[in-house]
Structure formats: structure tokens, C-alpha cells
Scaffold this motif. Sequence first.
Motif, mmCIF file in Angstrom:
data_model
loop_
_atom_site.group_PDB
_atom_site.id
_atom_site.type_symbol
_atom_site.label_atom_id
_atom_site.label_comp_id
_atom_site.label_asym_id
_atom_site.label_seq_id
_atom_site.Cartn_x
_atom_site.Cartn_y
_atom_site.Cartn_z
ATOM 1 N N GLU A 41 0.823 -1.208 0.000
ATOM 2 C CA GLU A 41 0.000 0.000 0.000
ATOM 3 C C GLU A 41 0.856 1.257 0.000
ATOM 4 O OE1 GLU A 41 -3.532 2.317 0.216
ATOM 5 O OE2 GLU A 41 -3.336 0.174 -0.172
ATOM 6 N N ALA A 42 2.064 1.192 0.578
ATOM 7 C CA ALA A 42 2.901 2.388 0.814
ATOM 8 C C ALA A 42 3.190 3.219 -0.443
ATOM 9 C CB ALA A 42 4.173 2.010 1.560
ATOM 10 N N PRO A 43 3.659 2.750 -1.555
ATOM 11 C CA PRO A 43 4.196 1.434 -1.864
ATOM 12 C C PRO A 43 5.685 1.355 -1.557
ATOM 13 C CG PRO A 43 4.157 2.737 -3.860
ATOM 14 C CD PRO A 43 3.634 3.624 -2.735
ATOM 15 N N GLY A 44 6.173 0.126 -1.455
ATOM 16 C CA GLY A 44 7.585 -0.103 -1.209
ATOM 17 C C GLY A 44 7.966 -1.505 -1.632
ATOM 18 N N ILE A 45 9.263 -1.803 -1.513
ATOM 19 C CA ILE A 45 9.739 -3.150 -1.836
ATOM 20 C C ILE A 45 10.315 -3.845 -0.603
ATOM 21 C CG2 ILE A 45 10.128 -2.689 -4.284
ATOM 22 C CD1 ILE A 45 13.137 -2.421 -3.653
ATOM 23 N N VAL A 60 10.132 -8.012 5.560
ATOM 24 C CA VAL A 60 9.424 -8.526 4.390
ATOM 25 C C VAL A 60 9.955 -7.779 3.170
ATOM 26 C CG1 VAL A 60 7.201 -8.841 3.255
ATOM 27 C CG2 VAL A 60 7.357 -9.006 5.750
ATOM 28 N N LEU A 61 10.316 -8.537 2.146
ATOM 29 C CA LEU A 61 10.759 -7.961 0.876
ATOM 30 C C LEU A 61 9.856 -8.480 -0.236
ATOM 31 C CD1 LEU A 61 14.648 -8.446 1.078
ATOM 32 C CD2 LEU A 61 13.319 -6.419 1.700
ATOM 33 N N GLN A 84 29.049 -1.169 -3.653
ATOM 34 C CA GLN A 84 28.190 -0.695 -4.734
ATOM 35 C C GLN A 84 27.368 0.471 -4.207
ATOM 36 O OE1 GLN A 84 25.339 -3.694 -5.898
ATOM 37 N NE2 GLN A 84 24.641 -4.017 -3.810
ATOM 38 N N ARG A 85 26.943 1.332 -5.117
ATOM 39 C CA ARG A 85 26.069 2.451 -4.757
ATOM 40 C C ARG A 85 24.698 2.165 -5.365
ATOM 41 N NH1 ARG A 85 28.392 6.487 -2.485
ATOM 42 N NH2 ARG A 85 26.921 8.110 -3.077
ATOM 43 N N HIS A 86 23.676 2.440 -4.583
ATOM 44 C CA HIS A 86 22.319 2.177 -5.057
ATOM 45 C C HIS A 86 21.380 3.191 -4.423
ATOM 46 C CE1 HIS A 86 18.604 -0.014 -5.926
ATOM 47 N NE2 HIS A 86 19.305 -0.681 -6.807
ATOM 48 N N PRO A 87 20.389 3.688 -5.173
ATOM 49 C CA PRO A 87 19.433 4.616 -4.574
ATOM 50 C C PRO A 87 18.580 3.907 -3.519
ATOM 51 C CG PRO A 87 18.885 4.212 -6.896
ATOM 52 C CD PRO A 87 20.147 3.471 -6.592
ATOM 53 N N GLU A 88 18.418 4.573 -2.379
ATOM 54 C CA GLU A 88 17.614 4.023 -1.284
ATOM 55 C C GLU A 88 16.660 5.090 -0.776
ATOM 56 O OE1 GLU A 88 19.724 1.922 1.820
ATOM 57 O OE2 GLU A 88 21.268 1.246 0.406
ATOM 58 N N GLY A 89 15.606 4.631 -0.151
ATOM 59 C CA GLY A 89 14.609 5.483 0.476
ATOM 60 C C GLY A 89 13.934 4.673 1.561
ATOM 61 N N SER A 90 12.796 5.132 2.049
ATOM 62 C CA SER A 90 12.101 4.416 3.119
ATOM 63 C C SER A 90 10.617 4.693 3.083
ATOM 64 C CB SER A 90 12.655 4.836 4.485
ATOM 65 O OG SER A 90 11.920 4.228 5.536
ATOM 66 N N VAL A 91 9.835 3.674 3.439
ATOM 67 C CA VAL A 91 8.394 3.873 3.577
ATOM 68 C C VAL A 91 8.103 4.848 4.715
ATOM 69 C CG1 VAL A 91 7.759 1.642 2.572
ATOM 70 C CG2 VAL A 91 8.076 1.832 5.061
ATOM 71 N N SER A 92 9.065 5.033 5.613
ATOM 72 C CA SER A 92 8.911 5.977 6.718
ATOM 73 C C SER A 92 9.330 7.394 6.357
ATOM 74 C CB SER A 92 9.726 5.502 7.937
ATOM 75 O OG SER A 92 9.137 4.367 8.501
ATOM 76 N N MET A 93 9.846 7.565 5.145
ATOM 77 C CA MET A 93 10.289 8.880 4.684
ATOM 78 C C MET A 93 9.992 8.983 3.186
ATOM 79 S SD MET A 93 14.137 10.390 5.109
ATOM 80 C CE MET A 93 14.318 11.971 5.900
#
Length: 167
Positions: A41-45, A60-61, A84-93
Motif C-alpha cells: 500500500e505504501a508502496p515499497g519493496i 518482508v521484501l 556498490q552504490r544504489h538509490p535508497e529510500g524508506s516507507v517511513s520517509m
Amino acid sequence: MPVRPIVRFPDPRLRAVATAVSSFDAALAALAADLLDTMREAPGIGITAPHIGVAQRVVVLDLPEAGVSYYVNPEVIAASGDVQRHPEGSVSMPGVVEDVERPAWVSVRYQDLTGAPQEITAEGLLSVCLQHEIDQLDGIFWTQRLSRLKRDRVVKKYQKIQSGVRA
């Protein structure tokens, strides 16, 4: 299962260390199902129990190439020296992302929802997500992996989003 409210940054619960799961029962299965529905629902992975205010070590992934997976009491037991570098974020942000540098692969020991011990060596997106979510279980919010300058920019952008000002 119900979609639960997500704890938002900078809530101090996001910096708390989650406790180990000791009961592999219907309540754990229900928590895992709630996490999956909430994440979608957030959505997220990826999502952890602390993201919904439950201080337990559950991840959970739901990755495009791997589908849904559950990790209870996960811990990194080995990591690559290569990064490695990878874009990250959060369902909390929601609404902000930034590149984070992490080991290119990790080996993780965990339990499945029945309590059976498991081990996995992951690379690519799975490696990034496992490290990101295990950090969360250890009370390390993803922005703490950024330089102070990048962290300040991300927080400022998130604050603008939250106040309704276009970032």
C-alpha cells in the motif's frame, strides 16, 4: 490482513534496536501478512516491523525478480570488501531517495516464519535491501549512511514535502 499505519521519520522508534522473535506462531504470521499489505500500500519493496511500530526483528521484501520473502531475526554474517552504490529510500520517509554505498554482496543468517534456520548469499538489489532493512532492525535509519551534507539535504527535502511545499 489490515494495512497498518507507518511510523514516520523522525520518530524515535526508527532508531530503536528491535528485539529477537522467539515465538513462531499465528501472531507472527499475522504480523508478516500485515507487513506485506502495508508495504504494498505504501508502496515499497521492503519493510520491517519497526516501520509499523512493532519492535521485532521481522523483514518482508517483495522484489520484482524474486517475489515475496520473509526474514525473521536476520543478521549479516559475511560481507564483500567491494562496494556498490544504489538509490535508497524508506516507507517511513516517502518522496526522497539518495545513493547509499554498501558492500556488493552479503551472507545473511535468518529464520523463516516457522523458525527454521536459513542462510542466503545475496548480491544486487537483494543485497542492498537486506542490508538496508537489517540496519533498520539495528536502529540505523538509512539516512545515517549518508554524508552529513547529503543527509541534511534529504531531511530538508522531506520536511518540504511534509509541509506541502514543492521540493
